[in-house]
Design a protein around this motif. Structure first.
Motif, PDB file in Angstrom:
ATOM      1  N   UNK A   1       0.815  -1.222   0.000  1.00 53.38           N
ATOM      2  CA  UNK A   1       0.000   0.000   0.000  1.00 53.38           C
ATOM      3  C   UNK A   1       0.848   1.271   0.000  1.00 53.38           C
ATOM      4  N   UNK A   2       2.166   1.128  -0.194  1.00 46.94           N
ATOM      5  CA  UNK A   2       3.043   2.307  -0.216  1.00 46.94           C
ATOM      6  C   UNK A   2       2.543   3.274  -1.299  1.00 46.94           C
ATOM      7  N   UNK A   3       2.192   4.512  -0.934  1.00 43.44           N
ATOM      8  CA  UNK A   3       1.455   5.375  -1.864  1.00 43.44           C
ATOM      9  C   UNK A   3       2.298   6.275  -2.766  1.00 43.44           C
ATOM     10  N   UNK A   4       3.619   6.263  -2.571  1.00 47.02           N
ATOM     11  CA  UNK A   4       4.444   7.234  -3.293  1.00 47.02           C
ATOM     12  C   UNK A   4       5.177   6.589  -4.467  1.00 47.02           C
ATOM     13  N   UNK A   5       5.522   7.413  -5.422  1.00 44.60           N
ATOM     14  CA  UNK A   5       6.233   6.904  -6.596  1.00 44.60           C
ATOM     15  C   UNK A   5       7.653   6.499  -6.218  1.00 44.60           C
ATOM     16  N   UNK A   6       8.085   5.360  -6.777  1.00 47.22           N
ATOM     17  CA  UNK A   6       9.452   4.878  -6.555  1.00 47.22           C
ATOM     18  C   UNK A   6      10.095   4.724  -7.931  1.00 47.22           C
ATOM     19  N   UNK A   7      11.251   5.314  -8.122  1.00 46.19           N
ATOM     20  CA  UNK A   7      11.903   5.199  -9.438  1.00 46.19           C
ATOM     21  C   UNK A   7      13.306   4.619  -9.333  1.00 46.19           C
ATOM     22  N   UNK A   8      14.130   5.181  -8.452  1.00 46.88           N
ATOM     23  CA  UNK A   8      15.544   4.786  -8.410  1.00 46.88           C
ATOM     24  C   UNK A   8      15.767   3.347  -7.948  1.00 46.88           C
ATOM     25  N   UNK A   9      14.972   2.890  -6.972  1.00 42.43           N
ATOM     26  CA  UNK A   9      15.201   1.528  -6.459  1.00 42.43           C
ATOM     27  C   UNK A   9      14.121   0.563  -6.935  1.00 42.43           C
ATOM     28  N   UNK A  10      13.356   0.951  -7.951  1.00 38.53           N
ATOM     29  CA  UNK A  10      12.304   0.076  -8.476  1.00 38.53           C
ATOM     30  C   UNK A  10      12.882  -0.911  -9.492  1.00 38.53           C
ATOM     31  N   UNK A  11      12.458  -2.167  -9.387  1.00 42.43           N
ATOM     32  CA  UNK A  11      12.828  -3.202 -10.365  1.00 42.43           C
ATOM     33  C   UNK A  11      11.576  -3.836 -10.975  1.00 42.43           C
TER      34      UNK A  11
ATOM     35  N   UNK B   1      16.624  -0.898   5.758  1.00 45.96           N
ATOM     36  CA  UNK B   1      16.231  -0.364   4.452  1.00 45.96           C
ATOM     37  C   UNK B   1      17.281  -0.481   3.355  1.00 45.96           C
ATOM     38  N   UNK B   2      18.560  -0.456   3.725  1.00 45.58           N
ATOM     39  CA  UNK B   2      19.589  -0.557   2.683  1.00 45.58           C
ATOM     40  C   UNK B   2      19.636  -1.946   2.040  1.00 45.58           C
ATOM     41  N   UNK B   3      18.858  -2.895   2.573  1.00 48.51           N
ATOM     42  CA  UNK B   3      18.728  -4.214   1.930  1.00 48.51           C
ATOM     43  C   UNK B   3      17.641  -4.213   0.859  1.00 48.51           C
ATOM     44  N   UNK B   4      16.867  -3.130   0.735  1.00 48.16           N
ATOM     45  CA  UNK B   4      15.601  -3.169  -0.007  1.00 48.16           C
ATOM     46  C   UNK B   4      15.688  -2.722  -1.459  1.00 48.16           C
ATOM     47  N   UNK B   5      14.746  -3.275  -2.252  1.00 49.49           N
ATOM     48  CA  UNK B   5      14.389  -2.765  -3.579  1.00 49.49           C
ATOM     49  C   UNK B   5      12.860  -2.827  -3.676  1.00 49.49           C
ATOM     50  N   UNK B   6      12.298  -2.151  -4.658  1.00 50.47           N
ATOM     51  CA  UNK B   6      10.844  -2.143  -4.860  1.00 50.47           C
ATOM     52  C   UNK B   6      10.555  -3.078  -6.030  1.00 50.47           C
ATOM     53  N   UNK B   7       9.853  -4.190  -5.755  1.00 51.59           N
ATOM     54  CA  UNK B   7       9.740  -5.227  -6.779  1.00 51.59           C
ATOM     55  C   UNK B   7       8.536  -6.121  -6.496  1.00 51.59           C
ATOM     56  N   UNK B   8       8.430  -7.201  -7.254  1.00 51.74           N
ATOM     57  CA  UNK B   8       7.378  -8.187  -7.062  1.00 51.74           C
ATOM     58  C   UNK B   8       7.775  -9.149  -5.939  1.00 51.74           C
ATOM     59  N   UNK B   9       6.802  -9.564  -5.141  1.00 51.69           N
ATOM     60  CA  UNK B   9       7.100 -10.422  -3.974  1.00 51.69           C
ATOM     61  C   UNK B   9       7.824 -11.712  -4.339  1.00 51.69           C
TER      62      UNK B   9
END
Length: 332
Positions: free
Chosen positions: A113-123, A212-220
């Motif tokens: 439900x994260x509502x903000x746009x993610x670009x740099x760490x999105x995969x 958080x430094x372990x994270x990326x924004x992606x599919x589960x």
């Protein structure tokens, strides 16, 4: 001294330091703070991670580590030409008992439900391009090595094994493309906070603290597939029991779609383990090269077992889920 800099920039006094997972840590007024290297991140990436960690903490995840801002409002300090972030956690020393699959499913569900746009760490949606680029780059490197005789023992293994793994990578990419064409994503297939690599020890070694430094924004499916891959190589004796228990716990907590099951399969097909071993060998110091040479030799010896592992995943799904059809990969 970094202690003096942290006191000046954050107003925190460092007493005794200890380890939390991979990081140096210290306690101050009943909180634990991690000292996390962030030199390899761009500022924009760190700000995206900062906002994600704040959001998940506000959503009620007490184990998320959050970036502290310096007195000047910066996300990191610089010491001896390196950057460090200070992350505040609710870490408590001692073993926490939890089911990894269930905990990961809950984490993913909150972050969807994260509502903000993610670009740099999105995969999300980028797998095909990233996989093709990585395979092509390694193929170019392989051709260069094959044409530059003589080869040492590692390079011989690499030269002889690469065509096999390139074929598997092409299968994985085709399977991914077919999945995206044939199947319909469901709400559970929305992007969420994932990990660059999620392993069985990712949370266990840090008492469930989520960094958080372990994270990326992606599919589960990214985290699920990498967890199972790591189980195969690091804890093969417990894979059938614990690996598939992990899958069951996750699916029981937030049921996966057929699209998810197929993405897990496509990612496990991609021989990331092989790619990383080759890359790590050439990037490592001379003293570390024997480790990667032994790792590659072991990987090649167990290649048929990994094919068997993929086959057992397919059989597990047809047995457990009945309605989900996974197209077979014919070379298995």
């Amino acid at each position: 001294m970094v202690e003096k800099l942290i006191r000046e920039q954050y107003g925190l006094r460092i007493g005794e330091t200890f380890r939390v997972g991979h990081y140096d840590a210290f306690s101050h007024h009943q909180h634990v703070y991690l000292i996390v290297p962030v030199s390899h991140y761009e500022d924009e990436e760190l700000y995206e991670l900062y906002h994600m960690s704040q959001y998940l903490l506000e959503r009620g995840d007490p184990f998320v580590a959050v970036f502290l801002l310096t007195k000047q409002g910066n996300l990191y300090i610089e010491w001896e030409k390196r950057k460090y972030g200070i992350l505040k956690t609710s870490y408590v020393q001692g073993e926490r008992v939890f089911q990894v699959g269930r905990e990961l499913a809950r984490f993913h569900q909150k972050a969807r439900s994260y509502p903000y746009q993610v670009s740099k760490i999105s995969r999300i949606g980028q797998w095909k391009n990233l996989w093709e680029k990585r395979t092509d780059q390694l193929e170019g490197f392989w051709r260069g090595k094959v044409n530059s005789q003589p080869l040492d023992s590692f390079e011989k293994m690499f030269a002889e094994s690469f065509p096999y793994y390139m074929g598997i990578a092409e299968n994985a990419i085709q399977y991914l493309v077919d999945t995206e064409l044939d199947d319909e994503p469901q709400p559970i297939d929305s992007a969420t906070v994932c990990h660059n690599r999620f392993y069985s020890h990712t949370w266990r070694s840090s008492g469930l603290v989520k960094v958080p430094t372990d994270w990326v924004f992606d599919h589960c499916s990214r985290d699920i597939a990498e967890y199972l891959r790591n189980q195969f190589f690091e804890e093969p004796e417990s894979l059938r029991q614990e690996g598939f228990q992990f899958l069951e716990d996750y699916d029981r907590t937030t049921p996966l779609s057929s699209f998810s099951w197929r993405l897990i399969y496509s990612r496990m097909l991609l021989p990331i383990h092989y790619f990383e071993c080759i890359e790590d060998y050439y990037l490592s110091a001379e003293t570390d090269k024997p480790y990667y040479e032994a790792k590659l030799a072991d990987m090649l010896k167990n290649s048929s077992r990994y094919e068997g592992f993929l086959k057992s995943y397919e059989q597990l799904l047809s047995m457990r889920t009945k309605k989900i059809y996974l197209p077979s990969i014919h070379w298995l």
